[in-house]
Structure formats: structure tokens, C-alpha cells
Motif scaffolding. Structure first.
Motif: not given
Length: 370
Positions: A77, A105-108
Motif C-alpha cells: 500500500r 482492495s477493501e476486502q480483508t
């Protein structure tokens, strides 16, 4: 009728001595590239001939966990790479897949655990294998250890397939004989477990056969002479074929039984699978006799009876100087029942096994290997 399957492979496969030098051309327009590696494989970075800004994340342990992934994502990031390159063995390649898919991505990890939950990927992914074992460069699956639960988190998605995979046998010349042996048996186990699986498929059987036959032909040579280019390339292909088998069919009891040896005992994945492999092969013989005989023939030994099969399969491993006794690796006998319960509960893999296993059967395998 045979069940339908979907086969995913890297968009490009490059095989041969010196091919690591072609990676730079694959990402020629990248202004920032993140290389996932180990302190050892980071020594190969110059051979990639990468353009632009290069960042290296090399804090990858033998069994990467959630904290490892979080640290790698934090670096990604900051760098905002156009390309992620995995340069290493299975642990490195697994982390590289998840970093490429999740850094923007906003996914974890929790969001994507399981099959087909990754929303997409915008970053190019190049996988450069430096061992011949996991076949992770070929597949769509990543395994990360959850230290709290002491179990593997499996993520599976076609969005994690590599844009290109590179198999350069020269990168494996310095892999020690013991690691070569254990990872080679792991590659074989991928092929054999898929071949004898309840979900076995004729097309995957073809890849599996190519894989375990290459192991029978080349593994002992690669262990004896690490600079044997032909043997090293043969083993890299065997590993790749095993990786293809994992996507549509997957492994079975062998890997389920091996996992606690990695997460609880700390054994390297390849070694854990090597210790378990002969016992599961013999256990399954009564259900898949013809396929087991084919495996034994390819590896150069007899499968006339379960006892002979077990003895010969163990000799195959010990002849490679693999220490097959769990007690020699620090296992405690009173811990085996816990390992057995955990392995038996891994229905994702256990349900694939051709012969049903009770928890007592799993415990008997651990005890036989002890």
C-alpha cells in the motif's frame, strides 16, 4: 459420468535455464514493482532485470501467518505497485497472490477465505518458483496460517492465477539435498492424492501421471547432484503439474494429516507430507488398487501387498535421506491424539480421500510414523 471441472492455468508459462532474465520484459512498463521473497531468494532479484522502482519484501517465514500477510500488504500500500513478483517457494508465492489481489482492495483476508470470494485483481502477478514442491505458481489457491486457531486459512480464486509463471531450473541449484528431497515428495503427493481422489478426473489424471513419473525419474538425481539441469527442470515440471492438480481436484487425507505437523510441530510443509505419504498410500490401496500400482511402478517399487507397499514407499523416502520418524523431529507421543482430531476435522480434504478414515485411523498413522 465424470463430474465437470474448470481448469485454470497461468496465462503464460516460461520454462528453461536462464529464463528468469525474461521477467523484466513482462513488466517493462511498470514504474513500481514489489518483489515478495525470502532473504535467500532476494539474492536473485538482479537477475529479474526489472525496470523502474523496485521494493523488496523478504520477511517470509517457512509457514507464513496472518501477521506476515499484513506486513506485506502494508508495504504494497505504500509502494502502490503495478506488478507483484513472487520469487521463492510456496510460502512466498502464496503471499504474493494475496498481496496482488488485496493491496488495493477493501476486502480483508477474512472476507476472501474460502472459494471464489476475491472480488478481482488490478495488479499484474508474475510467479518465479525457486523450489520444486508446492506448485503454487500454477494454481489459484493460497494458504495462510492462523496462529490463534493453529490452522490454515485457504483462499481460492481464479483472480489469483499468475499472469506468467517462470520455471528456471538454475534457481534451484543451491536448494540443499534435504529440502530438494522433501519438496520433491510434496510435489509427488499433490499428484498422487489428486490421482487417487474421490474427485479424480481423466484430464487431471493426465497431469498427475506426468508429475509422479517425473518424480520417479528425476528426484533421486536432483538430490544427488543439485546442478543436474535436466533433473532440476524435470522436478520443476513435476511440481507445476502437481499445482495444476490442486485447483479442480485438490489433495486428500495425506495433506490433512500433514497440516498439524506444520502448524503445531513446526515441520516444513514438504517434510510433513513426506513423512505421511507412505502411510496414506498404503491405507488407500484397497480402494484404489490399480492406480496405487501405477504410482508404485512409476516410483520403481512393488505394491504386491499393503505391508510391502508401505515398506517400499518408506524406503523410497529414506533412500533420499528423509528422516521419517516423528519422534526424531520433536513430536511428543501424548500430542498425537490432538493432531489426529485436528486432521480428521479438516473435511475440506478428508472428504476427498478414496477410503474413509476414522479419527482412530489417523491416529494410527501418526503412531506408525512416530
Amino acid at each position: 459420468m465424470t463430474a465437470s471441472i474448470t481448469l485454470h492455468q497461468p496465462r503464460r508459462l516460461i520454462v528453461g535455464a536462464g529464463t528468469i532474465g525474461e521477467v523484466g520484459n513482462l513488466v517493462a512498463d511498470a514504474t513500481a514493482t514489489l518483489v515478495i521473497a525470502t532473504p535467500i531468494t532476494a539474492g536473485f532479484v538482479d537477475r529479474l532485470k526489472l525496470p523502474g522502482k523496485i521494493e523488496i519484501f523478504d520477511a517470509i517465514p517457512g509457514e507464513p501467518d496472518v501477521a506476515t500477510l499484513d506486513a506485506a500488504l502494508a508495504v504494497a500500500r505504500r509502494v502502490r505497485p503495478q506488478a507483484v513478483i513472487g520469487l521463492g517457494g510456496g510460502s512466498v508465492l502464496d503471499v504474493a497472490k494475496l498481496v496482488a489481489a488485496l493491496w488495493d482492495s477493501e476486502q480483508t483476508l477474512a472476507d476472501v477465505a474460502g472459494p471464489n470470494k476475491v472480488a478481482g485483481r488490478n495488479t499484474r502477478l508474475i510467479q518465479v518458483a525457486t523450489t520444486a514442491g508446492t506448485g503454487s505458481e500454477a494454481g489459484i489457491r493460497s494458504l495462510i496460517t492462523d496462529p490463534v486457531k493453529g490452522a490454515k486459512i485457504a483462499v481460492e480464486s481464479p483472480h489469483m492465477i499468475a499472469d506468467a509463471a517462470v520455471l528456471d531450473p538454475q534457481l534451484t541449484f543451491t536448494v540443499p539435498p534435504a529440502v530438494t528431497a522433501a519438496t520433491g515428495v510434496d510435489a509427488m503427493a499433490h499428484c498422487v492424492e489428486a490421482f487417487t481422489n474421490k474427485r479424480a478426473h481423466p484430464m487431471i489424471d493426465g497431469f498427475a501421471r506426468m508429475g509422479f513419473r517425473l518424480v520417479g525419474k528425476y528426484l533421486a538425481r536432483a538430490v544427488k547432484d543439485g546442478s543436474d539441469t535436466e533433473a532440476r527442470e524435470g522436478m520443476m515440471l513435476a511440481s507445476y503439474y502437481g499445482g495444476i492438480c490442486l485447483g479442480p481436484v485438490n489433495t486428500a487425507a495425506g495433506h490433512a494429516i500433514a497440516y498439524p505437523l506444520g502448524t503445531r510441530l513446526g515441520l516444513p510443509h514438504g517434510l510433513a507430507n513426506a513423512i505421511v505419504f507412505p502411510h496414506v498410500l498404503a491405507f488407500n490401496q484397497r480402494v484404489v488398487a490399480e492406480k496405487t500400482a501405477e504410482v508404485a511402478e512409476a516410483l520403481g517399487f512393488s505394491a504386491n501387498s499393503p505391508d510391502a507397499l508401505l515398506e517400499n514407499a518408506c524406503l523410497f523416502c529414506t533412500d533420499l535421506d528423509i528422516e521419517m520418524q516423528l519422534s526424531r523431529h520433536g513430536a511428543k507421543e501424548d500430542a498425537l491424539a490432538g493432531y489426529a482430531a485436528e486432521a480428521h476435522a479438516n473435511r475440506r480434504l478428508m472428504d476427498n480421500n478414496p477410503a474413509d478414515m476414522a479419527v482412530e485411523d489417523v491416529l494410527a498413522i501418526y503412531r506408525a510414523a512416530y
